[in-house]
Design a protein around this motif. Structure first.
Motif, PDB file in Angstrom:
ATOM      1  N   LEU A  68      87.434 128.294  44.648  1.00  0.00           N
ATOM      2  CA  LEU A  68      86.175 127.573  44.491  1.00  0.00           C
ATOM      3  C   LEU A  68      85.924 126.621  45.653  1.00  0.00           C
ATOM      4  N   LEU A  69      86.981 125.966  46.118  1.00  0.00           N
ATOM      5  CA  LEU A  69      86.822 124.921  47.134  1.00  0.00           C
ATOM      6  C   LEU A  69      86.938 125.432  48.568  1.00  0.00           C
ATOM      7  N   ALA A  70      87.102 126.761  48.748  1.00  0.00           N
ATOM      8  CA  ALA A  70      87.288 127.319  50.097  1.00  0.00           C
ATOM      9  C   ALA A  70      86.149 126.937  51.045  1.00  0.00           C
ATOM     10  N   ASN A  71      84.910 126.909  50.558  1.00  0.00           N
ATOM     11  CA  ASN A  71      83.763 126.593  51.417  1.00  0.00           C
ATOM     12  C   ASN A  71      83.184 125.206  51.152  1.00  0.00           C
ATOM     13  N   ALA A  72      83.836 124.434  50.305  1.00  0.00           N
ATOM     14  CA  ALA A  72      83.320 123.101  49.971  1.00  0.00           C
ATOM     15  C   ALA A  72      83.369 122.192  51.200  1.00  0.00           C
ATOM     16  N   THR A  73      82.360 121.348  51.322  1.00  0.00           N
ATOM     17  CA  THR A  73      82.317 120.389  52.425  1.00  0.00           C
ATOM     18  C   THR A  73      82.729 118.996  51.973  1.00  0.00           C
ATOM     19  N   ASP A  74      82.691 118.741  50.667  1.00  0.00           N
ATOM     20  CA  ASP A  74      83.106 117.447  50.131  1.00  0.00           C
ATOM     21  C   ASP A  74      83.331 117.591  48.630  1.00  0.00           C
ATOM     22  N   ILE A  75      84.278 116.826  48.131  1.00  0.00           N
ATOM     23  CA  ILE A  75      84.517 116.758  46.691  1.00  0.00           C
ATOM     24  C   ILE A  75      85.037 115.369  46.381  1.00  0.00           C
ATOM     25  N   PHE A  76      84.488 114.775  45.337  1.00  0.00           N
ATOM     26  CA  PHE A  76      84.942 113.446  44.913  1.00  0.00           C
ATOM     27  C   PHE A  76      84.658 113.276  43.431  1.00  0.00           C
ATOM     28  N   ASP A  77      85.481 112.457  42.778  1.00  0.00           N
ATOM     29  CA  ASP A  77      85.263 112.147  41.367  1.00  0.00           C
ATOM     30  C   ASP A  77      84.179 111.096  41.256  1.00  0.00           C
ATOM     31  N   CYS A  78      83.234 111.321  40.359  1.00  0.00           N
ATOM     32  CA  CYS A  78      82.173 110.342  40.133  1.00  0.00           C
ATOM     33  C   CYS A  78      82.769 109.056  39.580  1.00  0.00           C
ATOM     34  N   ASN A  79      83.715 109.190  38.676  1.00  0.00           N
ATOM     35  CA  ASN A  79      84.549 108.090  38.185  1.00  0.00           C
ATOM     36  C   ASN A  79      85.741 108.727  37.488  1.00  0.00           C
ATOM     37  N   PRO A  80      86.719 107.958  37.069  1.00  0.00           N
ATOM     38  CA  PRO A  80      87.919 108.578  36.496  1.00  0.00           C
ATOM     39  C   PRO A  80      87.663 109.412  35.234  1.00  0.00           C
ATOM     40  N   LYS A  81      86.600 109.148  34.511  1.00  0.00           N
ATOM     41  CA  LYS A  81      86.344 109.853  33.255  1.00  0.00           C
ATOM     42  C   LYS A  81      85.385 111.032  33.395  1.00  0.00           C
ATOM     43  N   ILE A  82      84.580 111.035  34.444  1.00  0.00           N
ATOM     44  CA  ILE A  82      83.601 112.108  34.642  1.00  0.00           C
ATOM     45  C   ILE A  82      84.056 112.941  35.827  1.00  0.00           C
ATOM     46  N   GLY A  83      83.914 114.225  35.718  1.00  0.00           N
ATOM     47  CA  GLY A  83      84.419 115.163  36.708  1.00  0.00           C
ATOM     48  C   GLY A  83      83.839 115.008  38.095  1.00  0.00           C
ATOM     49  N   PRO A  84      84.236 115.915  38.971  1.00  0.00           N
ATOM     50  CA  PRO A  84      83.886 115.793  40.379  1.00  0.00           C
ATOM     51  C   PRO A  84      82.478 116.279  40.710  1.00  0.00           C
ATOM     52  N   GLU A  85      82.001 115.800  41.850  1.00  0.00           N
ATOM     53  CA  GLU A  85      80.794 116.326  42.475  1.00  0.00           C
ATOM     54  C   GLU A  85      81.263 117.119  43.684  1.00  0.00           C
ATOM     55  N   ILE A  86      80.817 118.358  43.770  1.00  0.00           N
ATOM     56  CA  ILE A  86      81.249 119.250  44.837  1.00  0.00           C
ATOM     57  C   ILE A  86      80.050 119.595  45.706  1.00  0.00           C
ATOM     58  N   HIS A  87      80.227 119.473  47.010  1.00  0.00           N
ATOM     59  CA  HIS A  87      79.178 119.814  47.969  1.00  0.00           C
ATOM     60  C   HIS A  87      79.597 121.054  48.759  1.00  0.00           C
ATOM     61  N   GLY A  88      78.617 121.843  49.177  1.00  0.00           N
ATOM     62  CA  GLY A  88      78.868 122.990  50.030  1.00  0.00           C
ATOM     63  C   GLY A  88      79.179 124.279  49.296  1.00  0.00           C
ATOM     64  N   VAL A  89      79.111 124.272  47.975  1.00  0.00           N
ATOM     65  CA  VAL A  89      79.383 125.479  47.189  1.00  0.00           C
ATOM     66  C   VAL A  89      78.063 125.987  46.620  1.00  0.00           C
ATOM     67  N   ASN A  90      77.767 127.258  46.853  1.00  0.00           N
ATOM     68  CA  ASN A  90      76.529 127.869  46.385  1.00  0.00           C
ATOM     69  C   ASN A  90      76.813 128.612  45.081  1.00  0.00           C
ATOM     70  N   LEU A  91      76.347 128.059  43.966  1.00  0.00           N
ATOM     71  CA  LEU A  91      76.627 128.646  42.653  1.00  0.00           C
ATOM     72  C   LEU A  91      76.041 130.043  42.484  1.00  0.00           C
ATOM     73  N   ALA A  92      74.983 130.357  43.197  1.00  0.00           N
ATOM     74  CA  ALA A  92      74.354 131.671  43.074  1.00  0.00           C
ATOM     75  C   ALA A  92      75.166 132.763  43.769  1.00  0.00           C
ATOM     76  N   LYS A  93      76.138 132.385  44.593  1.00  0.00           N
ATOM     77  CA  LYS A  93      76.884 133.383  45.370  1.00  0.00           C
ATOM     78  C   LYS A  93      78.384 133.299  45.146  1.00  0.00           C
ATOM     79  N   LEU A  94      78.801 132.835  43.975  1.00  0.00           N
ATOM     80  CA  LEU A  94      80.229 132.729  43.685  1.00  0.00           C
ATOM     81  C   LEU A  94      80.853 134.111  43.487  1.00  0.00           C
ATOM     82  N   THR A  95      82.063 134.283  43.995  1.00  0.00           N
ATOM     83  CA  THR A  95      82.839 135.494  43.720  1.00  0.00           C
ATOM     84  C   THR A  95      83.484 135.334  42.346  1.00  0.00           C
ATOM     85  N   ASN A  96      84.012 136.404  41.783  1.00  0.00           N
ATOM     86  CA  ASN A  96      84.675 136.304  40.482  1.00  0.00           C
ATOM     87  C   ASN A  96      85.863 135.332  40.506  1.00  0.00           C
TER      88      ASN A  96
END
Length: 163
Positions: A68-96
């Protein structure tokens, strides 16, 4: 030469803000670009629900989410309780394998955010959802008036909506 320091009282700034809880002005949506996705309550009847086989695709995901993160340009946790925000990943073109990593990440963190998904239209969203299993129809809520989207739940507000 010594000077005299004179303390001036702070000048009070006049605030002209007005706030009424729950009242937000809503734009006129008569020229809404996604008109086919407006809510509709058709008179339809579906077959009763049956048991649906399910396979958890996240089990196949990489524990470190490398696909999932192979093409990501940035990833960070919004806060310790809420999951990450990922940049650079195109959801419409994900491989299996990327979809499997996404399932595992969501199972781990609960919520994952992706911004700027320009080509992730309603059909691409449904296609991604179908990878994880049969899409559910909500018999008591609105569906898009486009007509072929019975498995899409509409959340919509316009200037005529009730509070």
């Amino acid at each position: 030469m010594l000077g005299t320091l004179i303390s001036q009282p702070p000048i009070k700034k006049q605030n002209n803000l007005f706030y009424e809880p729950g009242r937000t002005s809503i734009e006129d949506n008569s020229d809404y670009e996604h008109d086919g996705l407006r809510p509709n309550f058709p008179n339809v009847h579906w077959e009763p629900l049956t048991e649906v086989p399910y396979q958890d695709n996240g089990i196949e995901g990489d524990p470190h989410f490398h696909n999932l993160l192979a093409n990501a340009t940035d990833i960070f946790d919004c806060n310790p309780k809420i999951g990450p925000e990922i940049h650079g990943v195109n959801l419409a073109k994900l491989t299996n394998p990327q979809k499997d990593d996404l399932a595992r990440l969501i199972a781990t963190r609960g919520v994952v955010f992706f911004r700027n998904q320009e080509d992730f239209d309603i059909d691409a969203q449904r296609q991604l959802g179908k990878y994880y299993g049969k899409l559910h129809k909500h018999a008591t809520t609105s569906v898009p008036c486009r007509g072929d989207l019975d498995d899409v739940h509409v959340v919509y507000t316009d200037q005529y909506s009730k509070e």
